[in-house]
Design a protein around this motif. Structure first.
Motif, PDB file in Angstrom:
ATOM      1  N   ILE A 122      13.700  49.326 -27.480  1.00  0.00           N
ATOM      2  CA  ILE A 122      12.912  50.404 -28.089  1.00  0.00           C
ATOM      3  C   ILE A 122      11.488  50.395 -27.551  1.00  0.00           C
ATOM      4  O   ILE A 122      10.925  51.446 -27.195  1.00  0.00           O
ATOM      5  N   LEU A 123      10.870  49.208 -27.484  1.00  0.00           N
ATOM      6  CA  LEU A 123       9.490  49.124 -26.995  1.00  0.00           C
ATOM      7  C   LEU A 123       9.374  49.562 -25.544  1.00  0.00           C
ATOM      8  O   LEU A 123       8.459  50.295 -25.177  1.00  0.00           O
ATOM      9  N   THR A 124      10.316  49.103 -24.715  1.00  0.00           N
ATOM     10  CA  THR A 124      10.243  49.481 -23.302  1.00  0.00           C
ATOM     11  C   THR A 124      10.465  50.990 -23.122  1.00  0.00           C
ATOM     12  O   THR A 124       9.818  51.615 -22.274  1.00  0.00           O
ATOM     13  N   THR A 125      11.354  51.563 -23.935  1.00  0.00           N
ATOM     14  CA  THR A 125      11.556  53.016 -23.851  1.00  0.00           C
ATOM     15  C   THR A 125      10.295  53.759 -24.255  1.00  0.00           C
ATOM     16  O   THR A 125       9.897  54.736 -23.604  1.00  0.00           O
ATOM     17  N   LEU A 126       9.648  53.291 -25.333  1.00  0.00           N
ATOM     18  CA  LEU A 126       8.390  53.918 -25.746  1.00  0.00           C
ATOM     19  C   LEU A 126       7.337  53.814 -24.642  1.00  0.00           C
ATOM     20  O   LEU A 126       6.589  54.762 -24.385  1.00  0.00           O
ATOM     21  N   ILE A 127       7.297  52.664 -23.994  1.00  0.00           N
ATOM     22  CA  ILE A 127       6.328  52.477 -22.904  1.00  0.00           C
ATOM     23  C   ILE A 127       6.653  53.400 -21.735  1.00  0.00           C
ATOM     24  O   ILE A 127       5.771  54.069 -21.179  1.00  0.00           O
ATOM     25  N   LEU A 128       7.931  53.428 -21.362  1.00  0.00           N
ATOM     26  CA  LEU A 128       8.336  54.271 -20.239  1.00  0.00           C
ATOM     27  C   LEU A 128       8.069  55.742 -20.542  1.00  0.00           C
ATOM     28  O   LEU A 128       7.542  56.478 -19.692  1.00  0.00           O
ATOM     29  N   VAL A 129       8.424  56.183 -21.743  1.00  0.00           N
ATOM     30  CA  VAL A 129       8.211  57.581 -22.108  1.00  0.00           C
ATOM     31  C   VAL A 129       6.715  57.896 -22.137  1.00  0.00           C
ATOM     32  O   VAL A 129       6.279  58.946 -21.647  1.00  0.00           O
ATOM     33  N   SER A 130       5.918  56.974 -22.683  1.00  0.00           N
ATOM     34  CA  SER A 130       4.465  57.189 -22.705  1.00  0.00           C
ATOM     35  C   SER A 130       3.914  57.275 -21.290  1.00  0.00           C
ATOM     36  O   SER A 130       3.065  58.123 -20.988  1.00  0.00           O
TER      37      SER A 130
END
Length: 757
Positions: free
Chosen positions: A694-702
């Protein structure tokens, strides 16, 4: 491998690499060449390259429109414009200047040849007479002057195949002359202007996105770790990986182009994803009571395979772009894939050593947020497993609707596709489309058929008349230059300059034409015919209405040529840079599908090798195909068309999105090898990797979301579509993948038993 001594050796090696690259002094260069998007293996490209060797490059010109609010037929304005034109002719790299200001017509009579100015402003009466004649002449109206007579056009023919540096110098000089000319209103459009504007924008965007990406990273790292070392270590590691990539690109002679704008953001978010996985696992080990040295060793040893596979699959996604035939995309794929591997090298060489030097000296206490994460993930898993049918039906329904959307997507692109439609440069090109018949070159190759001797045979010219009538009707061209134009001008000259004589002469009059051909060719100022008169060109300009309409018109032209043009007399072929650009949208889109297929196979082989099962490999690929289907559905809903700039997104998105599935599966395999049941192993994997996913997806999306602020179409669409695909991939990995794994219990058991024997 990750003990303190070896970690410090890694730090030393990275320092040596950085020092060597620094001593080699790579030079940062920017470039934009739209011809690098042409399919290099296309026979039409080879045909055009041969064509321009015999004639000329079709887009080496700059269009300059000079306007006057009260009309151009004023003596003061015309004298001012004439002075400007005289200065243009003196510029370096300017080969010829064409306009109505100094154009002359020949009048052929029994006493010889008389020259007269097309537009004469020596006195008021002459100006009135000539201006009236010019407005009625189809050669000049909506070609060298606007229909309303408020703009005149100057065509600056620049050096053939002019370099970027020479083009910048020439356009800079033209711009300076325009600013000092005293002309009320002016517009300009052409390759040398577009390339310069693109590179200037490219430089600004490269610096902007590099800076804002690092700012975003600092904010995200602070929110996640809330420690100074949790910010310093990743920023240093990621900056090093990017610096290595750019330095090697420069040393290998690869300038930064329009595709390179995305590379810093891509490398940052990919590298940061790995850093978050490492640091999250590292903090978990510390919270579990492990001392610092053992926590570092356990973290990097335990996650090394998963991190390596995520970097490998991401790089393979980029490398698959090398299967395309466009040089720009090949280089983007090659250096992006190389950059991802360099970022992996930076992560594994530098991070352990820095953590030994800078990380916490004691264990980290567990806080309420850790427990909240576990509670939230546990509830998510229970709800997912309790509603398996509903989840599968939901995913299936959205996927079917997306497939319907895919069937509605069309391939369509424009010459200035990478800029928003309201950009000043686009507006100037549109101005020439409205006022002067277009800015997009239209080039057609003409060859004599087996039953003709030269293109100047009257029966061949009759075929060209039919062709030009079709082009006027279907392509909406206003002025055409061809061998027929040459003959019509001679006929006009033989008839005292009468506008009505600008037509194909009668068979009897054709006898008078041949003796004046050489003079007319010299006056034309561009090569229309080969020396043997057996081949030639038809040139015009059209408005840019998109590659979709261009492909339709091309098909109509091909059908027309088969049915209406006698190929025994005349052979016609559409060519030129415009048709190649239009075709590249379609060609690259289909080739990207091929590249994506290659990426599927490569990633499938990696997963298959890891689990020794092709069925597991296909199962893991399914949650990563679904996000691409859904992305197509979103494109259909938003009216985003397939084109060169959107085609690349699919391969990039797949290469990045598959990382989370690999993290999930490697952790699952680890739990199964400990003897856990499949259901329990899924639960442990979900709880331990879910937070990092979840954190990496949030980072990638950001990270990718900031690309939507770009003025470049390719960058904007990449940010928008990849961000959506990553969110869809997160839903697939956390909702669909666990459900798909449950029926595979027997396969997993057999594989685990085989590996234990």
């Amino acid at each position: 491998m990750f003990e303190k001594k070896s970690a410090f050796w890694g730090l030393g090696l990275s320092a040596v690499i950085s020092l060597m690259l620094l001593l080699l002094r790579p030079q940062l260069l920017f470039d934009y060449d739209f011809e690098s998007f042409f399919p290099s293996d296309d026979p039409e490209l080879a045909f055009y390259q041969d064509f321009r060797e015999r004639f000329e490059n079709d887009n080496d010109y700059l269009l300059i429109a000079l306007g006057n609010s009260s009309g151009i037929f004023e003596k003061g304005f015309l004298e001012n414009a004439s002075r400007f034109q005289s200065e243009l002719k003196k510029l370096e790299f300017a080969e010829r200047v064409i306009s109505i200001l100094d154009l002359e017509e020949s009048i052929i009579n029994p006493f010889g040849i008389v020259k007269r100015k097309v537009l004469d402003w020596s006195d008021a009466l002459t100006l009135s007479t000539t201006s009236e004649r010019v407005l009625k002449d189809p050669q000049f109206s909506e070609n060298l002057i606007s229909k309303e007579g408020d703009y005149l056009l100057i065509i600056l023919k620049n050096k053939q195949l002019i370099t970027k540096e020479e083009g910048d110098q020439l356009y800079g000089s033209v711009k300076q002359l325009l600013e000092n000319s005293g002309i009320e209103t002016y517009y300009s459009a052409g390759k040398i202007k577009a390339q310069g504007e693109f590179v200037s924008l490219l430089q600004a965007e490269f610096a902007f996105f590099l800076g804002i990406s690092f700012l975003l990273i600092i904010v995200v790292l602070y929110l996640i770790f809330r420690t100074w070392w949790g910010i310093l270590v990743p920023v240093f590691v990621l900056a090093t990986g990017i610096a290595w990539t750019i330095a090697i690109m420069m040393l290998l002679g690869k300038p930064l182009d329009i595709m390179s704008v995305m590379q810093p953001t891509i490398l940052l978010v990919v590298g940061l994803s790995a850093m978050v996985h490492y640091l999250t696992f590292y903090l978990t080990q510390l919270r579990n009571g492990l001392p610092k040295d053992k926590a570092i060793h356990a973290t990097f040893s335990g996650l090394f395979l998963a991190i390596f596979l995520t970097f490998l699959t991401t790089s393979l996604g980029f490398f698959s772009l090398y299967a395309t035939s466009a040089v720009s995309l090949k280089m983007f794929g090659l250096f992006s894939g190389l950059g991802v591997l360099l970022m992996f090298l930076s992560v594994v060489l530098i991070t352990p050593g820095l953590l030994y030097l800078l990380g916490p000296l004691s264990s980290v206490s567990r806080d309420k947020w850790v427990e909240n994460w576990r509670i939230g993930l546990r509830i998510s898993l229970l709800l997912t497993l309790a509603n398996r049918k509903l989840v599968v039906i939901g995913f299936g329904l959205v996927s079917v609707l997306s497939l319907i959307g895919i069937s509605q997507l069309q391939i369509n692109g424009y010459l200035l596709d990478n800029l928003p439609r309201d950009h000043k440069l686009v507006e100037e090109f549109n101005f020439f489309d409205r006022q002067f018949g277009g800015s997009k070159p239209l080039e057609i190759s003409l060859e004599v058929g087996e039953k003709a001797k030269t293109l100047l045979d009257r029966e061949v010219l009759e075929e060209i008349v039919v062709l030009e009538t079709f082009l006027h009707d279907k392509f909406s061209v206003r002025t055409i230059i061809s061998p027929l134009t040459l003959v019509k001008n001679i006929n006009k000259a033989l008839n005292g300059g009468n506008v009505n004589a600008f037509r194909l002469p009668s068979p009897g009059q054709m006898l008078l034409i041949s003796s004046n051909v050489e003079m007319a060719l010299e006056k034309a100022g561009l090569k229309l015919l080969s020396e043997d008169r057996k081949s030639g060109r038809l040139s015009s300009r059209t408005s840019d209405e998109g590659s979709l309409k261009s492909s339709i018109l091309k098909k109509e032209l091909e059908d027309f040529l088969k049915s209406e043009i006698n190929s025994d007399l005349l052979k016609v072929k559409l060519t030129g840079t415009s048709i190649l650009i239009d075709k590249s949208h379609e060609t690259i889109t289909y080739q990207m599908a091929k590249g994506l297929g290659i990426a599927f196979v490569l990633v499938g082989l990696v997963i298959g090798f890891l689990f020794r099962s092709w069925r597991i490999s296909l199962l893991v690929l399914l949650p990563n195909v679904i996000p691409l289907l859904w992305m197509c559905g979103v494109m259909w809903l938003l009216g985003i068309e397939l084109k060169l700039t959107t085609a690349i997104v699919f391969t990039v998105a797949f290469g990045i999105a598959v990382d989370d599935s690999i993290h999930f599966m490697t952790k699952l395999q680890s739990e199964l090898k400990k003897g856990k049941s499949l259901l329990y192993a899924i639960k442990r994997t979900y709880l331990e990797t879910g937070k990092a996913i979840i954190l990496t997806t949030l980072i990638l999306v950001s990270g990718f979301s900031i690309l939507i602020f770009s003025d470049f179409g390719v960058t904007y669409l990449a940010g928008l579509l990849i961000s959506m695909a990553l969110v869809f991939a997160l839903l697939s990995d956390l909702l669909l993948l666990p459900i798909l794994l449950l029926p595979m219990k027997k396969i997993f058991d057999s594989k685990i038993n085989q590996s234990s024997n």
